[in-house]
Design a protein around this motif. Structure first.
Motif, short mmCIF file in Angstrom:
data_model
loop_
_atom_site.label_atom_id
_atom_site.label_comp_id
_atom_site.label_asym_id
_atom_site.label_seq_id
_atom_site.Cartn_x
_atom_site.Cartn_y
_atom_site.Cartn_z
N LYS A 67 0.82 -1.22 0.00
CA LYS A 67 0.00 0.00 0.00
C LYS A 67 0.84 1.26 0.00
N GLU A 68 2.16 1.10 0.02
CA GLU A 68 3.09 2.23 0.14
C GLU A 68 3.59 2.67 -1.23
N TYR A 69 3.52 3.97 -1.46
CA TYR A 69 4.07 4.57 -2.69
C TYR A 69 5.52 4.96 -2.42
N LEU A 70 6.44 4.39 -3.21
CA LEU A 70 7.87 4.58 -2.95
C LEU A 70 8.47 5.77 -3.69
N TYR A 90 13.13 9.59 -8.33
CA TYR A 90 13.06 10.32 -7.08
C TYR A 90 12.10 9.58 -6.15
N SER A 91 12.39 9.69 -4.87
CA SER A 91 11.59 8.95 -3.89
C SER A 91 10.48 9.83 -3.32
N ASN A 92 9.53 9.18 -2.73
CA ASN A 92 8.45 9.86 -2.02
C ASN A 92 9.07 10.61 -0.85
N PRO A 93 9.05 11.95 -0.86
CA PRO A 93 9.71 12.69 0.21
C PRO A 93 8.99 12.62 1.56
N ASN A 94 7.77 12.10 1.55
CA ASN A 94 6.98 12.03 2.79
C ASN A 94 7.10 10.68 3.49
N ALA A 95 7.68 9.70 2.81
CA ALA A 95 7.82 8.36 3.40
C ALA A 95 9.24 8.17 3.90
N LEU A 104 14.59 1.78 -5.80
CA LEU A 104 14.25 2.46 -7.06
C LEU A 104 15.35 2.27 -8.10
N GLU A 105 16.59 2.34 -7.66
CA GLU A 105 17.72 2.15 -8.59
C GLU A 105 17.71 0.73 -9.16
N LYS A 106 17.53 -0.25 -8.29
CA LYS A 106 17.53 -1.65 -8.74
C LYS A 106 16.39 -1.90 -9.73
N LEU A 107 15.20 -1.41 -9.41
CA LEU A 107 14.06 -1.57 -10.31
C LEU A 107 14.31 -0.88 -11.65
#
Length: 164
Positions: A67-70, A90-95, A104-107
């Motif tokens: 349920k988490e947006y990365l 770029y990552s979710n700045p709120n998580a 994110l890099e690996k994906l």
């Protein structure tokens, strides 16, 4: 790619997801590392996403885990052969997710090489963004060039498929 990570094409996002991403993109900790540092308006953001539906040289994904947006990963300068493509993230700045940059890099690397069949993956990062430069180096990206954008030094890096 692990099943628990979902890549949602920007063209398939709900309005709430589009608005959430715009909030991330306009967040001070994200936009300070972008070439366009002004706040993006919702109408411009929605227009950009709409144009992605007919654009075949770039693709943007929202990355979700459970349920988490990365965060967001994107690929651009796509061509018929996809030999050399560029990407950003770029990552979710709120998580506060430990290791989200590595995820994110690996994906991104897996998608570029395994799905898009890239031979070389390129990126650009501001030289002062040491945390992200070091992240890319951990994944064996090599610094190959430098340039100036917005009066700041930008490092050009690349990873060849055989070097991963």
């Amino acid at each position: 790619m692990e099943d628990k990570f979902k890549l949602i094409n920007f063209t398939e996002l709900t309005l709430n997801e589009k608005e959430m991403i715009l909030g991330w993109r306009n967040h001070p900790e994200i936009k300070k590392w972008m070439y366009t540092t002004k706040n993006i308006q919702l109408s411009d953001h929605l227009s950009f996403i709409e144009k992605l539906k007919t654009c075949n040289d770039k693709i943007y994904f929202l990355v979700k885990h459970g349920k988490e947006y990365l965060g967001v990963i994107d690929f651009y300068n796509l061509k018929d052969t996809n030999e050399i493509i560029e990407f950003g993230l770029y990552s979710n700045p709120n998580a506060k997710i430990p290791g989200v940059g590595r995820i994110l890099e690996k994906l991104s690397i897996e998608y570029a090489f395994d799905v898009l069949k890239a031979k070389v993956l390129k990126l650009e990062v501001f030289s002062e963004n040491m945390q992200v430069r070091n992240l890319h180096k951990k994944f064996h990206f090599k610094e190959v060039n430098k340039k100036i954008i917005n009066n700041k030094e930008v490092i050009c890096m690349e990873l060849k498929n055989e070097n991963r």
